[in-house]
Design an enzyme around this catalytic site. Structure first.
Site, PDB file in Angstrom:
ATOM      1  CG  HIS A 118      61.905  30.916  65.994  1.00  0.00           C
ATOM      2  ND1 HIS A 118      61.166  30.022  66.743  1.00  0.00           N
ATOM      3  CD2 HIS A 118      62.606  31.663  66.882  1.00  0.00           C
ATOM      4  CE1 HIS A 118      61.415  30.224  68.030  1.00  0.00           C
ATOM      5  NE2 HIS A 118      62.272  31.211  68.143  1.00  0.00           N
ATOM      6  CG  ASP A 195      58.025  34.277  62.827  1.00  0.00           C
ATOM      7  OD1 ASP A 195      58.914  33.504  63.199  1.00  0.00           O
ATOM      8  OD2 ASP A 195      57.637  35.244  63.529  1.00  0.00           O
ATOM      9  CD  GLN A 198      63.144  38.726  66.570  1.00  0.00           C
ATOM     10  OE1 GLN A 198      63.545  39.850  66.808  1.00  0.00           O
ATOM     11  NE2 GLN A 198      63.095  37.768  67.492  1.00  0.00           N
ATOM     12  CE  LYS A 221      60.301  36.878  70.069  1.00  0.00           C
ATOM     13  NZ  LYS A 221      61.439  36.410  70.856  1.00  0.00           N
ATOM     14  CB  CYS A 361      64.646  28.874  68.527  1.00  0.00           C
ATOM     15  SG  CYS A 361      64.540  28.897  70.310  1.00  0.00           S
TER      16      CYS A 361
END
Lengths: 404, 131
Positions: A118, A195, A198, A221, A361
């Protein structure tokens, strides 16, 4: 289906307010259940006081709750409380990690990223590499949407100082072999930044399994509020890290130009935090655990299966990312040659079906998939079989609208 | 109420769809005197507008493009409206007036789809084409 999951949709006021809404954009932001909305508004309405600053009962109670929220997050990811820094979200967390690690980058050094990062993970390093004369190396993605791990020995070598990897792709849904990548990075003394935005709302996380130095995630999220996130910083690093934001709450003493920093995590948290946000995040963790994450994973897996089968039945569809259910989260992207992603998303939106179209993104990745952009469908606890049926019908309607 | 049919849709009205399905003015232009290209890199929409300008008049206008239905419709309407008229007509048409010409409600997220073709056409007027 787990009985608790069957009634999940009723926890979310938006679905009562908008019965026609088929929300398939949880990867952008998830909806919030009543329980968390109440936690946040109750705090702000009835218990609000600043944290770490007052000694009257309300202030001490707020501080206790805030630190209890930190402890909840720590428990949720298998970390110590002192390793949990509250931020404003994953983007904030990833930038903090980048800013604090940039000092170790010199000319000719290598920064390794993956082809599915991302922008929030990638772009800070694009700029750091340019400014410090370092090279950016990219672990490529294969046609199945998996990282080509055979390239690792070539990319992660003694010149590598930082490795950045997404735990789960917001475009392809791929879950990456983070532990293996971190191991390779550690072998050459490189720092690692993961990251997990998600990942955490779908799969259980124990940071010790990954062994990474930094892990970032967002509240919004995972059924929590916007404006709050976490940066996990491995304990052994904290003494060497210089905070990039200083000010209220970060120092124990200031004499002239001499600073005495507070210990971690507080030295990294300048200013009044999003207190209600942190409480909301802790409530989101409680909520997730009340659903039983194993049952949730099975539910999401079954829906993803139906989604993939359904999309593959569309004429001329191109599906991106893994088409199997192994090592993935419920995020699926696709494109139709005869309908521009923007037109499809707009026409679906008109039918009450929320998906996202564009480059998500992640320009380097998506440009290679389709320069027009791709359409992304993402599922969550409140997603149902009917949502998927409505999506497929909606796509047919969109084609009819455009072509008659 | 979600719109299932184009008749109810504020954006994909029959008029816009007609332009998207059978666009006016697509193709290459022999004797091009002015030309410009435009793009929206975020979505891959791109277009080239070519004109034959004589005596401050857009005698002919043709375009080529790859993009969404809205962009195609916008280019078609640009061709219908501004070909065979004075360049002043194009130069004096504001973004808002063009949107009114389209006759549909374009959300902010889709504005670029119709404005990129318009700005490309405007740029073409001041971009002499060297073949």
């Amino acid at each position: 289906m787990n009985p608790r999951l069957r009634q999940v949709k009723s926890d979310f006021p938006i679905f009562s307010a908008k019965p026609g809404l088929v929300y398939l954009d949880s990867a952008a932001t998830s909806q919030m259940p009543r329980q968390i909305l109440e936690t946040i508004s109750n705090f702000d309405a009835l218990e609000r006081a600043s944290v770490h600053r007052g000694v009257y009962p309300e202030a001490e109670a707020a501080t206790e709750r805030f630190e209890a929220a930190r402890a909840s997050v720590a428990l949720f990811i298998g970390a110590a409380s002192s390793e949990i820094v509250f931020t404003s979200g994953t983007t904030d967390s990833l930038h903090l990690a980048a800013q604090m690690t940039a000092a170790r980058i010199f000319e000719g050094d290598a920064i390794v990223v993956t082809a599915m990062e991302h922008h929030s993970a990638l772009v800070p390093w694009t700029v750091i590499a340019r400014e410090r004369g370092a090279v950016l190396r990219t672990i490529p993605v294969d046609h199945e949407g998996r990282l080509d791990m055979s390239t690792l020995p070539m990319l992660i070598d003694e010149r590598t100082k930082v490795v950045v990897v997404t735990a789960a792709s917001n475009v392809l849904g791929t879950v990456n072999p983070v532990s293996e990548i971190v191991r390779a990075a550690k072998a050459v003394g490189a720092a690692t930044i993961v990251d997990a935005a998600q990942y955490v709302s779908h799969l259980s996380l124990r940071v010790s399994d990954w062994g990474a130095d930094f892990v970032a995630l967002s509240g919004h999220k995972m059924y929590g509020p916007t404006g709050i996130g976490v940066l996990y910083i491995r304990q052994t690093l904290v003494d060497d890290l210089v905070p990039v934001r200083l000010g209220g709450g970060t120092i124990d003493d200031l004499q002239g130009t001499e600073l005495v920093l507070r210990p971690a995590p507080w030295k990294f948290e300048a200013g009044t935090p999003h207190i209600a946000g942190a409480l909301g995040l802790a409530a989101a963790i409680d909520y997730l655990q009340s659903l039983d994450m194993a049952a949730l994973a099975r539910h999401e897996e079954e829906l993803t299966r139906q989604l993939i089968v359904g999309l593959l039945s569309l004429d001329d569809v191109r599906l991106f990312g893994p088409t199997n259910l192994v090592d993935r989260v419920p995020v699926v992207s696709f494109a139709l040659p005869d309908v521009h992603p923007h037109d499809l998303a707009t026409l679906l939106g008109r039918q009450g079906i929320a998906v996202r179209a564009g480059h998500h993104c992640s320009l380097p990745l998506v440009r290679n998939l389709d320069p027009r952009g791709v359409v992304r469908v993402s599922l969550a606890a409140y997603s149902t079989e009917n949502d998927i049926a409505m999506l497929l019908e909606g796509i047919e309607n969109a084609r009819k609208t455009l072509y008659g | 109420m979600p719109a299932k049919h184009s008749m109810d849709d504020p954006l994909y009205r029959d008029a816009i769809l007609a332009h998207a399905r059978h666009p006016h003015g697509e193709g290459q232009l022999k004797g091009t005197t002015h030309s410009a290209s435009g793009a929206n890199p975020r979505c891959g929409d791109r277009c080239t507008v070519s004109m034959k300008i004589q005596d401050n008049r857009i005698a002919e206008l043709r375009w080529q493009g790859e993009g969404c239905a809205l962009m195609t419709a916008a280019l078609s309407i640009i061709s219908e409206r501004f070909a065979d008229s004075s360049i002043d007509v194009l130069q004096n048409t504001s973004d808002d007036e063009f949107l009114q010409l389209l006759g549909v409600t374009v959300s902010s997220g889709r504005l670029a789809c119709v404005i990129v073709p318009l700005t490309t056409a405007r740029t073409a007027v001041s971009s002499p084409y060297a073949s």
